[in-house]
Write an enzyme that holds these catalytic residues in place. Sequence first.
Site, mmCIF file in Angstrom:
data_model
loop_
_atom_site.group_PDB
_atom_site.id
_atom_site.type_symbol
_atom_site.label_atom_id
_atom_site.label_comp_id
_atom_site.label_asym_id
_atom_site.label_seq_id
_atom_site.Cartn_x
_atom_site.Cartn_y
_atom_site.Cartn_z
ATOM 1 N N TYR A 26 0.829 -1.203 0.000
ATOM 2 C CA TYR A 26 0.000 0.000 0.000
ATOM 3 C C TYR A 26 0.866 1.258 0.000
ATOM 4 O O TYR A 26 0.559 2.237 -0.676
ATOM 5 C CB TYR A 26 -0.935 -0.007 1.212
ATOM 6 C CG TYR A 26 -1.638 1.304 1.439
ATOM 7 C CD1 TYR A 26 -2.709 1.685 0.631
ATOM 8 C CD2 TYR A 26 -1.227 2.168 2.447
ATOM 9 C CE1 TYR A 26 -3.354 2.901 0.828
ATOM 10 C CE2 TYR A 26 -1.864 3.381 2.645
ATOM 11 C CZ TYR A 26 -2.922 3.740 1.831
ATOM 12 O OH TYR A 26 -3.550 4.951 2.024
ATOM 13 N N GLU A 83 3.975 1.952 15.468
ATOM 14 C CA GLU A 83 4.837 1.772 14.297
ATOM 15 C C GLU A 83 4.010 1.567 13.040
ATOM 16 O O GLU A 83 4.293 2.162 12.007
ATOM 17 C CB GLU A 83 5.783 0.588 14.515
ATOM 18 C CG GLU A 83 6.685 0.279 13.350
ATOM 19 C CD GLU A 83 7.709 1.362 13.048
ATOM 20 O OE1 GLU A 83 8.163 1.429 11.894
ATOM 21 O OE2 GLU A 83 8.067 2.140 13.945
ATOM 22 N N VAL A 87 -5.459 -1.530 7.991
ATOM 23 C CA VAL A 87 -6.745 -2.201 7.851
ATOM 24 C C VAL A 87 -6.838 -2.647 6.400
ATOM 25 O O VAL A 87 -6.588 -1.856 5.478
ATOM 26 C CB VAL A 87 -7.920 -1.259 8.210
ATOM 27 C CG1 VAL A 87 -9.262 -1.939 7.946
ATOM 28 C CG2 VAL A 87 -7.815 -0.820 9.666
ATOM 29 N N GLY A 93 -13.044 2.099 5.904
ATOM 30 C CA GLY A 93 -14.263 2.897 5.890
ATOM 31 C C GLY A 93 -15.353 2.365 6.790
ATOM 32 O O GLY A 93 -16.467 2.889 6.791
ATOM 33 N N GLY A 95 -14.779 1.878 10.211
ATOM 34 C CA GLY A 95 -14.515 2.265 11.588
ATOM 35 C C GLY A 95 -13.419 1.479 12.282
ATOM 36 O O GLY A 95 -13.141 1.726 13.458
ATOM 37 N N TYR A 131 -6.433 11.128 10.792
ATOM 38 C CA TYR A 131 -5.808 11.384 12.091
ATOM 39 C C TYR A 131 -6.199 12.747 12.644
ATOM 40 O O TYR A 131 -6.506 12.893 13.831
ATOM 41 C CB TYR A 131 -4.286 11.286 11.990
ATOM 42 C CG TYR A 131 -3.771 9.919 11.613
ATOM 43 C CD1 TYR A 131 -4.349 8.754 12.120
ATOM 44 C CD2 TYR A 131 -2.697 9.777 10.749
ATOM 45 C CE1 TYR A 131 -3.874 7.503 11.781
ATOM 46 C CE2 TYR A 131 -2.204 8.520 10.405
ATOM 47 C CZ TYR A 131 -2.802 7.390 10.925
ATOM 48 O OH TYR A 131 -2.324 6.160 10.588
#
Length: 162
Positions: A26, A83, A87, A93, A95, A131
């Site tokens: 990713y 670190e 998900v 999306g 939660g 965040y």
Amino acid sequence: MNSTFRNAVRADVPLILTFIKELAAYEKMTDEVVATEALLEEWLFEQKKAEVIFALEGDCEVGFALFFHNFSTFLGRAGLYLEDLYVRPEYQGRGYGKAILSRLAQIAVERKCGRLEWWCLDWNQSSIDFYRGMGAEPMSDWTVYRIAGETLTQLGAPTAEE
């Protein structure tokens, strides 16, 4: 969504490495992953230098966080350093990311830590927005420095004076 969590155990080492590799893909950093199952087993379960929790949907691990303690001299107590948080895309999306951060905050509070902190890649605007939406503040007055690889080996080599 009612999140449940579990702490990783030694038998989870292959799953932990899978999550690390998925996160690296990713972040477009697959070439940087040199971790092996043997290294993870040694550092997570023998040396106990970090911990892993999994977010679950039913019995399925859908996300993970790898974290460890750091220390603030100014606060005079430990903190938690996150670190990695990841998900799986098909569960994003829903939660889980927020639930993982909330669980880490609970752990920090339970352990009387002074803070929870992490780094975020500059280009990852969706994570930055996420965040900040949770109340996290960027540390804009700080620059991260790193010594690794051959530079670390050279710097750490004994000198003739020792």
